[in-house]
Design a protein around this motif. Sequence first.
Motif, PDB file in Angstrom:
ATOM      1  N   MET A   1       3.446  18.070   4.540  1.00  0.00           N
ATOM      2  CA  MET A   1       2.662  17.100   3.908  1.00  0.00           C
ATOM      3  C   MET A   1       1.653  16.606   5.227  1.00  0.00           C
ATOM      4  SD  MET A   1       2.382  15.319   1.315  1.00  0.00           S
ATOM      5  CE  MET A   1       0.722  15.675   1.576  1.00  0.00           C
ATOM      6  N   LEU A   2       2.186  16.624   6.309  1.00  0.00           N
ATOM      7  CA  LEU A   2       1.381  16.215   7.275  1.00  0.00           C
ATOM      8  C   LEU A   2       1.347  17.246   8.463  1.00  0.00           C
ATOM      9  CD1 LEU A   2       2.908  12.498   7.521  1.00  0.00           C
ATOM     10  CD2 LEU A   2       0.618  13.292   6.587  1.00  0.00           C
ATOM     11  N   PRO A   3       0.838  18.299   8.459  1.00  0.00           N
ATOM     12  CA  PRO A   3       0.883  19.404   9.472  1.00  0.00           C
ATOM     13  C   PRO A   3       0.645  18.932  10.920  1.00  0.00           C
ATOM     14  CG  PRO A   3      -0.824  19.915   7.591  1.00  0.00           C
ATOM     15  CD  PRO A   3      -0.338  18.352   7.463  1.00  0.00           C
ATOM     16  N   GLY A   4       1.626  19.138  11.728  1.00  0.00           N
ATOM     17  CA  GLY A   4       1.711  18.659  13.091  1.00  0.00           C
ATOM     18  C   GLY A   4       1.791  16.925  13.062  1.00  0.00           C
ATOM     19  N   PHE A   5       2.305  16.798  11.953  1.00  0.00           N
ATOM     20  CA  PHE A   5       2.290  15.006  11.728  1.00  0.00           C
ATOM     21  C   PHE A   5       0.985  14.450  12.320  1.00  0.00           C
ATOM     22  CE2 PHE A   5       6.627  16.488  11.860  1.00  0.00           C
ATOM     23  CZ  PHE A   5       7.270  15.898  10.857  1.00  0.00           C
ATOM     24  N   GLY A   6      -0.066  14.823  11.670  1.00  0.00           N
ATOM     25  CA  GLY A   6      -1.477  14.395  11.849  1.00  0.00           C
ATOM     26  C   GLY A   6      -1.606  13.250  11.278  1.00  0.00           C
TER      27      GLY A   6
ATOM     28  N   ARG B   1      13.985  17.467   5.069  1.00  0.00           N
ATOM     29  CA  ARG B   1      12.976  16.438   5.169  1.00  0.00           C
ATOM     30  C   ARG B   1      12.022  16.729   6.286  1.00  0.00           C
ATOM     31  NH1 ARG B   1      15.584  10.294   4.293  1.00  0.00           N
ATOM     32  NH2 ARG B   1      17.200  10.824   2.712  1.00  0.00           N
ATOM     33  N   GLU B   2      12.581  17.094   7.272  1.00  0.00           N
ATOM     34  CA  GLU B   2      11.584  17.613   8.434  1.00  0.00           C
ATOM     35  C   GLU B   2      10.459  18.512   8.022  1.00  0.00           C
ATOM     36  OE1 GLU B   2      11.338  18.998  13.118  1.00  0.00           O
ATOM     37  OE2 GLU B   2      13.321  19.402  11.610  1.00  0.00           O
ATOM     38  N   ALA B   3      10.937  19.431   7.430  1.00  0.00           N
ATOM     39  CA  ALA B   3      10.295  20.731   6.726  1.00  0.00           C
ATOM     40  C   ALA B   3       9.112  20.166   5.742  1.00  0.00           C
ATOM     41  CB  ALA B   3      10.922  21.857   6.114  1.00  0.00           C
ATOM     42  N   ALA B   4       9.592  19.065   4.942  1.00  0.00           N
ATOM     43  CA  ALA B   4       8.566  18.755   3.846  1.00  0.00           C
ATOM     44  C   ALA B   4       7.422  17.905   4.434  1.00  0.00           C
ATOM     45  CB  ALA B   4       9.566  17.859   2.721  1.00  0.00           C
ATOM     46  N   TRP B   5       7.940  16.897   5.295  1.00  0.00           N
ATOM     47  CA  TRP B   5       6.876  15.995   5.998  1.00  0.00           C
ATOM     48  C   TRP B   5       5.999  16.854   6.838  1.00  0.00           C
ATOM     49  CZ3 TRP B   5       5.590  11.945   4.075  1.00  0.00           C
ATOM     50  CH2 TRP B   5       6.307  11.239   3.203  1.00  0.00           C
ATOM     51  N   ASP B   6       6.595  18.031   7.534  1.00  0.00           N
ATOM     52  CA  ASP B   6       5.673  18.823   8.420  1.00  0.00           C
ATOM     53  C   ASP B   6       4.547  19.447   7.314  1.00  0.00           C
ATOM     54  OD1 ASP B   6       4.891  19.961  10.807  1.00  0.00           O
ATOM     55  OD2 ASP B   6       5.780  21.748  10.304  1.00  0.00           O
TER      56      ASP B   6
ATOM     57  N   GLU C   1       0.780  -1.201   0.160  1.00  0.00           N
ATOM     58  CA  GLU C   1      -0.070  -0.058   0.073  1.00  0.00           C
ATOM     59  C   GLU C   1       0.755   1.310  -0.110  1.00  0.00           C
ATOM     60  OE1 GLU C   1      -3.621  -2.001   2.567  1.00  0.00           O
ATOM     61  OE2 GLU C   1      -2.539  -0.158   3.411  1.00  0.00           O
ATOM     62  N   LEU C   2       0.322   2.268  -1.005  1.00  0.00           N
ATOM     63  CA  LEU C   2       1.080   3.504  -1.050  1.00  0.00           C
ATOM     64  C   LEU C   2       0.248   4.775  -0.518  1.00  0.00           C
ATOM     65  CD1 LEU C   2       3.129   2.948  -4.206  1.00  0.00           C
ATOM     66  CD2 LEU C   2       3.904   2.486  -1.916  1.00  0.00           C
ATOM     67  N   SER C   3       0.542   5.337   0.385  1.00  0.00           N
ATOM     68  CA  SER C   3      -0.142   6.761   0.622  1.00  0.00           C
ATOM     69  C   SER C   3       0.918   7.744  -0.186  1.00  0.00           C
ATOM     70  CB  SER C   3      -0.150   7.029   2.195  1.00  0.00           C
ATOM     71  OG  SER C   3      -1.047   6.010   2.793  1.00  0.00           O
ATOM     72  N   ILE C   4      -0.006   8.556  -1.053  1.00  0.00           N
ATOM     73  CA  ILE C   4       0.656   9.503  -1.935  1.00  0.00           C
ATOM     74  C   ILE C   4      -0.110  10.912  -1.625  1.00  0.00           C
ATOM     75  CG2 ILE C   4       1.255  10.329  -4.356  1.00  0.00           C
ATOM     76  CD1 ILE C   4       0.691   7.032  -4.852  1.00  0.00           C
ATOM     77  N   GLY C   5       0.610  11.927  -1.746  1.00  0.00           N
ATOM     78  CA  GLY C   5       0.089  13.454  -1.472  1.00  0.00           C
ATOM     79  C   GLY C   5       1.069  14.183  -2.159  1.00  0.00           C
ATOM     80  N   THR C   6       0.654  15.542  -2.463  1.00  0.00           N
ATOM     81  CA  THR C   6       1.603  16.396  -2.864  1.00  0.00           C
ATOM     82  C   THR C   6       2.164  17.485  -1.983  1.00  0.00           C
ATOM     83  OG1 THR C   6       0.498  16.143  -4.948  1.00  0.00           O
ATOM     84  CG2 THR C   6       1.758  18.273  -4.567  1.00  0.00           C
ATOM     85  N   ASP C   7       3.360  17.563  -1.525  1.00  0.00           N
ATOM     86  CA  ASP C   7       3.879  18.565  -0.902  1.00  0.00           C
ATOM     87  C   ASP C   7       3.611  19.822  -1.318  1.00  0.00           C
ATOM     88  OD1 ASP C   7       5.742  20.355   0.663  1.00  0.00           O
ATOM     89  OD2 ASP C   7       7.618  19.519  -0.221  1.00  0.00           O
ATOM     90  N   PRO C   8       3.091  20.969  -0.499  1.00  0.00           N
ATOM     91  CA  PRO C   8       2.325  22.105  -1.127  1.00  0.00           C
ATOM     92  C   PRO C   8       3.842  23.044  -1.230  1.00  0.00           C
ATOM     93  CG  PRO C   8       1.887  21.853   1.560  1.00  0.00           C
ATOM     94  CD  PRO C   8       2.459  20.657   0.833  1.00  0.00           C
TER      95      PRO C   8
END
Length: 293
Positions: A154-159, A147-152, A90-97
């Motif tokens: 992508m997943l605000p607050g790592f939600g 990387r931290e900034a990109a994932w933050d 399974e892949l979760s796919i999203g776009t880094d804003p």
Amino acid sequence: MSTKIYNGFRLAEGTDLTAFKHEVRSIIDPLRDQEDLKLLAATLAKRVDERWLAGEPILPGAVETAYSEWVDAQSKMSVYDYAYDLNRFELSIGTDPGSGRSMVIARVENRVLLDAFEEMPEVEEYGYWNNTDSYPEGVTRGDWEKREAAWDRMLPGFGRISATMDTWTLRDTVEMRDELHSLDGPGAARILALTPVSEDRATNTGQDAYADYLHQEQGVAPMRAVQHVAFGRGESIRTVIDTIASYLPVLTKELLTEGSGATVLDPGYRDAVRAACASLYETDKTELARNGQ
């Protein structure tokens, strides 16, 4: 808060997601078939050997029986059970804003499948975790902060992942295609080729047999016997394993299709295994006595 995105990836700029998913399927689907057949072959060998070593004949249709048992066991498991769908992809796919790059989180336990995905030219390892200062080889502190900034982003607050990423599943069922688990189809040769060799099939039985011998006939405490076999002896109980392996049937298409008829386990099996255990004990008894049985 501890953040762990171990199977995080980033796709190359300009990757067309529709074409990418088609490419993933063309690569992973055949591997998933292979890994599923490995599970079936292992289940098949285990079921056949259990009957055979219990003195019972092998029944016709062994492959379909093993497959039905496997599917039934899977249907009774929770999706959170360790043994459920061991070959899921399974892949979760999203776009880094911020960068516009496609970000991916893979839920894949089988390294064969995950390695094949990582080797795709569009895929870049891009995991992130904040519970340790250890970075992947070649990644600098500056890279890590990016990387931290990109994932933050992508997943605000790592939600929750589902809030910002869509999940793509290779297959929506654990069942195999019919032609793969039938000895009348193209899967026959593959199932037989993936069946564990007799020595591997006999390993667990050999370990159990020697531990049982130590306890039942030599008075070794049950836990001590298990520990000795698992850690003190391990694979070096080869004489017992080889003895058991010599009594296992060769798994042929004919045997698995038609069964063994009236043929059953050689009656000399138990005496032969006991003799192998007794011989092994002669080399072990001093150590067992020294450490206290």
